[in-house]
Design a protein around this motif. Structure first.
Motif, PDB file in Angstrom:
ATOM      1  N   VAL A   1      -5.775   1.297  -3.251  1.00 59.65           N
ATOM      2  CA  VAL A   1      -6.768  -0.672  -3.020  1.00 59.65           C
ATOM      3  C   VAL A   1      -6.620  -0.644  -4.134  1.00 59.65           C
ATOM      4  O   VAL A   1      -6.798  -1.856  -5.132  1.00 59.65           O
ATOM      5  N   ALA A   2      -7.416   0.138  -4.935  1.00 56.47           N
ATOM      6  CA  ALA A   2      -8.744   0.087  -5.953  1.00 56.47           C
ATOM      7  C   ALA A   2      -7.651  -0.416  -7.430  1.00 56.47           C
ATOM      8  O   ALA A   2      -8.497  -1.239  -8.411  1.00 56.47           O
ATOM      9  N   THR A   3      -6.819   0.188  -7.799  1.00 53.85           N
ATOM     10  CA  THR A   3      -5.895   0.329  -9.027  1.00 53.85           C
ATOM     11  C   THR A   3      -4.803  -0.667  -8.862  1.00 53.85           C
ATOM     12  O   THR A   3      -3.837  -0.719  -9.961  1.00 53.85           O
ATOM     13  N   HIS A   4      -4.060  -1.684  -7.862  1.00 49.86           N
ATOM     14  CA  HIS A   4      -3.342  -2.358  -7.630  1.00 49.86           C
ATOM     15  C   HIS A   4      -4.036  -3.498  -7.108  1.00 49.86           C
ATOM     16  O   HIS A   4      -4.367  -4.316  -6.255  1.00 49.86           O
ATOM     17  N   ALA A   5      -3.991  -4.619  -7.730  1.00 54.24           N
ATOM     18  CA  ALA A   5      -4.617  -6.083  -8.232  1.00 54.24           C
ATOM     19  C   ALA A   5      -3.820  -6.876  -7.076  1.00 54.24           C
ATOM     20  O   ALA A   5      -4.449  -7.910  -6.877  1.00 54.24           O
ATOM     21  N   ASP A   6      -2.475  -6.526  -6.286  1.00 56.82           N
ATOM     22  CA  ASP A   6      -2.145  -7.230  -5.794  1.00 56.82           C
ATOM     23  C   ASP A   6      -2.098  -6.570  -4.134  1.00 56.82           C
ATOM     24  O   ASP A   6      -1.236  -7.408  -3.135  1.00 56.82           O
ATOM     25  N   ILE A   7      -3.152  -5.933  -3.996  1.00 60.02           N
ATOM     26  CA  ILE A   7      -3.965  -5.666  -3.308  1.00 60.02           C
ATOM     27  C   ILE A   7      -5.317  -6.380  -2.965  1.00 60.02           C
ATOM     28  O   ILE A   7      -5.992  -5.848  -3.024  1.00 60.02           O
ATOM     29  N   ASP A   8      -5.446  -7.105  -1.732  1.00 62.46           N
ATOM     30  CA  ASP A   8      -6.113  -7.639  -2.103  1.00 62.46           C
ATOM     31  C   ASP A   8      -7.462  -6.968  -0.591  1.00 62.46           C
ATOM     32  O   ASP A   8      -6.684  -7.589   0.513  1.00 62.46           O
ATOM     33  N   LEU A   9      -8.100  -5.922  -0.218  1.00 62.67           N
ATOM     34  CA  LEU A   9      -8.383  -5.800   0.866  1.00 62.67           C
ATOM     35  C   LEU A   9      -9.604  -6.720   1.927  1.00 62.67           C
ATOM     36  O   LEU A   9      -9.009  -7.086   2.849  1.00 62.67           O
ATOM     37  N   ASN A  10     -10.167  -7.956   1.110  1.00 65.75           N
ATOM     38  CA  ASN A  10      -9.752  -9.057   1.702  1.00 65.75           C
ATOM     39  C   ASN A  10      -9.569  -9.856   1.963  1.00 65.75           C
ATOM     40  O   ASN A  10      -9.898 -10.183   3.494  1.00 65.75           O
TER      41      ASN A  10
ATOM     42  N   TYR B   1       4.018   7.032   5.382  1.00 65.15           N
ATOM     43  CA  TYR B   1       2.896   6.459   5.433  1.00 65.15           C
ATOM     44  C   TYR B   1       4.399   5.723   5.464  1.00 65.15           C
ATOM     45  O   TYR B   1       4.564   5.570   4.627  1.00 65.15           O
ATOM     46  N   LEU B   2       4.333   5.620   7.139  1.00 68.15           N
ATOM     47  CA  LEU B   2       5.374   4.843   8.189  1.00 68.15           C
ATOM     48  C   LEU B   2       4.411   3.222   8.302  1.00 68.15           C
ATOM     49  O   LEU B   2       3.801   3.400   9.472  1.00 68.15           O
ATOM     50  N   VAL B   3       5.415   2.223   8.266  1.00 65.65           N
ATOM     51  CA  VAL B   3       5.101   1.472   8.323  1.00 65.65           C
ATOM     52  C   VAL B   3       5.456   0.415   9.227  1.00 65.65           C
ATOM     53  O   VAL B   3       6.710   0.656   8.848  1.00 65.65           O
ATOM     54  N   SER B   4       5.099   0.218  10.396  1.00 68.57           N
ATOM     55  CA  SER B   4       5.842  -0.977  11.335  1.00 68.57           C
ATOM     56  C   SER B   4       5.425  -1.708  11.696  1.00 68.57           C
ATOM     57  O   SER B   4       4.447  -2.039  12.187  1.00 68.57           O
ATOM     58  N   ARG B   5       6.244  -2.369  12.367  1.00 72.33           N
ATOM     59  CA  ARG B   5       5.739  -3.868  13.505  1.00 72.33           C
ATOM     60  C   ARG B   5       6.183  -3.841  14.859  1.00 72.33           C
ATOM     61  O   ARG B   5       7.046  -3.264  15.427  1.00 72.33           O
ATOM     62  N   ASP B   6       5.041  -3.998  15.435  1.00 69.60           N
ATOM     63  CA  ASP B   6       5.268  -4.022  17.108  1.00 69.60           C
ATOM     64  C   ASP B   6       6.096  -4.836  18.028  1.00 69.60           C
ATOM     65  O   ASP B   6       6.504  -5.925  17.429  1.00 69.60           O
ATOM     66  N   ALA B   7       7.672  -4.446  18.033  1.00 69.70           N
ATOM     67  CA  ALA B   7       8.650  -4.728  18.711  1.00 69.70           C
ATOM     68  C   ALA B   7       8.075  -6.266  19.600  1.00 69.70           C
ATOM     69  O   ALA B   7       8.247  -7.062  19.803  1.00 69.70           O
ATOM     70  N   GLU B   8       7.205  -5.550  20.784  1.00 72.11           N
ATOM     71  CA  GLU B   8       6.772  -6.890  21.553  1.00 72.11           C
ATOM     72  C   GLU B   8       5.704  -7.594  21.380  1.00 72.11           C
ATOM     73  O   GLU B   8       5.414  -8.361  22.307  1.00 72.11           O
TER      74      GLU B   8
ATOM     75  N   VAL C   1       0.826  -1.481  -0.352  1.00 71.87           N
ATOM     76  CA  VAL C   1      -0.278   0.085  -0.181  1.00 71.87           C
ATOM     77  C   VAL C   1       1.433   0.875   0.306  1.00 71.87           C
ATOM     78  O   VAL C   1       0.885   2.229  -0.859  1.00 71.87           O
ATOM     79  N   ALA C   2       1.703   1.419   1.055  1.00 68.15           N
ATOM     80  CA  ALA C   2       2.816   2.450   1.118  1.00 68.15           C
ATOM     81  C   ALA C   2       3.441   2.206  -0.977  1.00 68.15           C
ATOM     82  O   ALA C   2       3.499   4.312  -1.063  1.00 68.15           O
ATOM     83  N   GLU C   3       3.752   1.421  -1.054  1.00 73.49           N
ATOM     84  CA  GLU C   3       4.436   1.757  -2.021  1.00 73.49           C
ATOM     85  C   GLU C   3       3.597   2.336  -3.094  1.00 73.49           C
ATOM     86  O   GLU C   3       3.588   3.342  -3.628  1.00 73.49           O
ATOM     87  N   GLY C   4       2.352   1.593  -3.013  1.00 70.22           N
ATOM     88  CA  GLY C   4       1.294   2.382  -4.299  1.00 70.22           C
ATOM     89  C   GLY C   4       1.247   3.909  -3.734  1.00 70.22           C
ATOM     90  O   GLY C   4       0.563   4.198  -4.458  1.00 70.22           O
ATOM     91  N   LEU C   5       0.969   4.105  -2.653  1.00 65.55           N
ATOM     92  CA  LEU C   5       0.724   5.903  -2.663  1.00 65.55           C
ATOM     93  C   LEU C   5       2.065   6.889  -2.605  1.00 65.55           C
ATOM     94  O   LEU C   5       1.898   8.071  -2.732  1.00 65.55           O
ATOM     95  N   ARG C   6       3.172   6.133  -2.861  1.00 60.21           N
ATOM     96  CA  ARG C   6       4.186   7.380  -3.680  1.00 60.21           C
ATOM     97  C   ARG C   6       4.067   7.819  -4.397  1.00 60.21           C
ATOM     98  O   ARG C   6       3.079   7.957  -5.224  1.00 60.21           O
ATOM     99  N   GLY C   7       3.612   9.265  -4.727  1.00 58.55           N
ATOM    100  CA  GLY C   7       3.500  10.379  -5.152  1.00 58.55           C
ATOM    101  C   GLY C   7       2.181  11.355  -5.465  1.00 58.55           C
ATOM    102  O   GLY C   7       1.508  11.125  -6.122  1.00 58.55           O
TER     103      GLY C   7
END
Length: 107
Positions: free
Chosen positions: A75-84, A43-50, A30-36
């Motif tokens: 989400v609508a234009t990137h087929a590799d992102i499946d919201l479901n 748009y920073l994606v992180s996993r909780d360390a704990e 999703v972050a890549e799709g938001l570039r530009g």
């Protein structure tokens, strides 16, 4: 302090046990799709360390309308992102916190 008004959002996603890495990978797509995207400043994606099945996304936008439009378009234009598929891997509904972004390093 920045004088340009911005909005922020913190999203917390809790994946089903063992699916945190998979969820994080999709959120990075999703972050890549938001570039530009108009209005997206962070748009920073992180996993909780704990708690590695918890994924947090920290966002900064010029306004919430831009955020909602860009995310929907990505989400609508990137087929590799499946919201479901994303919804299916969650253990609970996502938590959303909307913020008035005041400034700081990187903004």
């Amino acid at each position: 302090m920045s004088t340009i008004p911005r909005v922020g959002r913190i999203m917390t996603f809790t994946a089903k046990p063992g699916r945190g890495a998979e969820l994080a990978s999709i959120m990075l797509q999703v972050a890549e799709g938001l570039r530009g995207s108009l209005g997206c400043e962070l748009y920073l994606v992180s996993r909780d360390a704990e708690a590695p099945d918890t994924v947090r996304v920290v966002e900064a936008w010029t306004d919430f309308a831009s955020a909602d439009a860009a995310l929907a378009t990505t989400v609508a234009t990137h087929a590799d992102i499946d919201l479901n598929a994303v919804l299916g891997m969650l253990a609970e509904p996502p938590e959303q916190i909307d913020l008035d972004a005041l400034g700081g390093v990187g903004l």
